[in-house]
Design a protein around this motif. Structure first.
Motif, PDB file in Angstrom:
ATOM      1  N   LEU A 287       0.815  -1.211   0.000  1.00  0.00           N
ATOM      2  CA  LEU A 287       0.000   0.000   0.000  1.00  0.00           C
ATOM      3  C   LEU A 287       0.850   1.263   0.000  1.00  0.00           C
ATOM      4  N   THR A 288       0.524   2.180  -0.898  1.00  0.00           N
ATOM      5  CA  THR A 288       1.126   3.503  -0.901  1.00  0.00           C
ATOM      6  C   THR A 288       0.290   4.438  -0.029  1.00  0.00           C
ATOM      7  N   ARG A 289       0.799   5.639   0.220  1.00  0.00           N
ATOM      8  CA  ARG A 289       0.013   6.618   0.976  1.00  0.00           C
ATOM      9  C   ARG A 289      -1.311   6.906   0.274  1.00  0.00           C
ATOM     10  N   ALA A 290      -1.270   7.053  -1.039  1.00  0.00           N
ATOM     11  CA  ALA A 290      -2.502   7.335  -1.787  1.00  0.00           C
ATOM     12  C   ALA A 290      -3.499   6.186  -1.664  1.00  0.00           C
ATOM     13  N   GLN A 291      -2.989   4.958  -1.660  1.00  0.00           N
ATOM     14  CA  GLN A 291      -3.888   3.804  -1.530  1.00  0.00           C
ATOM     15  C   GLN A 291      -4.465   3.707  -0.124  1.00  0.00           C
ATOM     16  N   LEU A 292      -3.657   4.058   0.874  1.00  0.00           N
ATOM     17  CA  LEU A 292      -4.173   4.114   2.242  1.00  0.00           C
ATOM     18  C   LEU A 292      -5.334   5.096   2.323  1.00  0.00           C
ATOM     19  N   GLU A 293      -5.144   6.271   1.732  1.00  0.00           N
ATOM     20  CA  GLU A 293      -6.188   7.293   1.763  1.00  0.00           C
ATOM     21  C   GLU A 293      -7.445   6.827   1.042  1.00  0.00           C
ATOM     22  N   LYS A 294      -7.264   6.126  -0.063  1.00  0.00           N
ATOM     23  CA  LYS A 294      -8.424   5.619  -0.799  1.00  0.00           C
ATOM     24  C   LYS A 294      -9.203   4.605   0.030  1.00  0.00           C
ATOM     25  N   LEU A 295      -8.484   3.825   0.854  1.00  0.00           N
ATOM     26  CA  LEU A 295      -9.142   2.878   1.758  1.00  0.00           C
ATOM     27  C   LEU A 295      -9.899   3.593   2.872  1.00  0.00           C
ATOM     28  N   GLY A 296      -9.521   4.870   3.115  1.00  0.00           N
ATOM     29  CA  GLY A 296     -10.155   5.622   4.192  1.00  0.00           C
ATOM     30  C   GLY A 296      -9.256   5.856   5.383  1.00  0.00           C
ATOM     31  N   PHE A 297      -7.964   5.498   5.259  1.00  0.00           N
ATOM     32  CA  PHE A 297      -7.016   5.671   6.351  1.00  0.00           C
ATOM     33  C   PHE A 297      -6.110   6.862   6.053  1.00  0.00           C
ATOM     34  N   GLN A 298      -6.252   7.897   6.888  1.00  0.00           N
ATOM     35  CA  GLN A 298      -5.540   9.148   6.678  1.00  0.00           C
ATOM     36  C   GLN A 298      -4.362   9.259   7.638  1.00  0.00           C
ATOM     37  N   VAL A 299      -3.330   9.997   7.218  1.00  0.00           N
ATOM     38  CA  VAL A 299      -2.093  10.106   7.986  1.00  0.00           C
ATOM     39  C   VAL A 299      -1.830  11.569   8.329  1.00  0.00           C
ATOM     40  N   CYS A 300      -1.623  11.836   9.627  1.00  0.00           N
ATOM     41  CA  CYS A 300      -1.310  13.184  10.093  1.00  0.00           C
ATOM     42  C   CYS A 300       0.195  13.415  10.097  1.00  0.00           C
ATOM     43  N   VAL A 301       0.605  14.625   9.751  1.00  0.00           N
ATOM     44  CA  VAL A 301       2.016  15.020   9.806  1.00  0.00           C
ATOM     45  C   VAL A 301       2.110  16.201  10.765  1.00  0.00           C
ATOM     46  N   ALA A 302       2.781  16.040  11.894  1.00  0.00           N
ATOM     47  CA  ALA A 302       3.321  14.820  12.485  1.00  0.00           C
ATOM     48  C   ALA A 302       2.257  14.090  13.293  1.00  0.00           C
TER      49      ALA A 302
END
Length: 218
Positions: free
Chosen positions: A119-134
């Motif tokens: 899974l790439t970051r874009a694919q994670l987001e498409k699944l509905g899983f978002q990543v906060c920085v930081a």
């Protein structure tokens, strides 16, 4: 406690394993069948508070919609919750939110339970899983600005405690944004309190991308 609260409680007991896990699984399945449509897995209670506060600002009641926002009690617990909520467990639609430092845990376990591969970051987001920085606090501070956050702290009656915290030897030379983040984590419950308070003051055109995308997804 309402049904969604009981569902969260049963889910936590099921994910924890042990002697009560089988009974908790039965309760979780029964309660899920009464209208839980999506499970949102977040690291802690402050993430839950922020998402629910943002939903309210958009006129949405996630609980009424059957969206269960479930704090994991730490990102390393993601595997257990995916086991009970994912394809081999309840089989419910999933979404989530994590800090960038914990992204690897989410990615590895999503792949393990069959929700993706490499899974790439874009694919994670498409699944509905978002990543906060930081992390979510950092996202909210950048969105509102340091002065805006200090205004919120003052409105909570904590301007003096924050000033005292800034003057601690370990904090004096650090950027104010770092001081603000650290201050929010100094007392139990403070992160959740400020998550709600900061979201309540956000310009809805400047909502942090991970939070906005997560709410849109669910």
């Amino acid at each position: 406690m309402d049904e969604l609260g009981r569902f969260r409680q049963a889910l936590v007991a099921w994910a924890a394993g042990g002697t009560g896990a089988s009974a908790a699984a039965v309760r979780a399945r029964e309660l899920a069948g009464r209208g839980v449509h999506t499970v949102v897995l977040v690291e802690g209670s402050s993430d839950q508070a922020a998402l629910e506060a943002l939903a309210a600002r958009h006129g949405r009641d996630l609980a009424a919609e059957g969206v269960a926002v479930v704090p994991l009690g730490g990102a390393t617990n993601i595997g257990r919750f995916l086991d009970v909520c994912g394809p081999a467990g309840l089989g419910l639609p999933l979404a989530g939110l994590c800090d960038i430092g914990e992204e690897r845990h989410f990615r590895r376990h999503l792949e393990r339970v069959g929700l993706g591969s490499a899974l790439t970051r874009a694919q994670l987001e498409k699944l509905g899983f978002q990543v906060c920085v930081a992390d979510l606090e950092d996202e909210l501070i950048r969105a509102l600005g340091a002065d805006g956050v200090r205004d919120v702290i003052a409105a909570q009656g904590e301007a003096r405690p924050f000033h005292t915290f800034q003057n601690q030897p370990a904090q004096r030379q650090r950027p104010v944004e770092h001081q603000l983040r650290r201050f929010m984590g100094t007392h139990s419950g403070r992160k959740a309190l400020y998550a709600r308070a900061l979201v309540s003051q956000l310009d809805l055109g400047r909502v942090p991308r991970p939070l906005e995308r997560l709410l849109t997804h669910v």
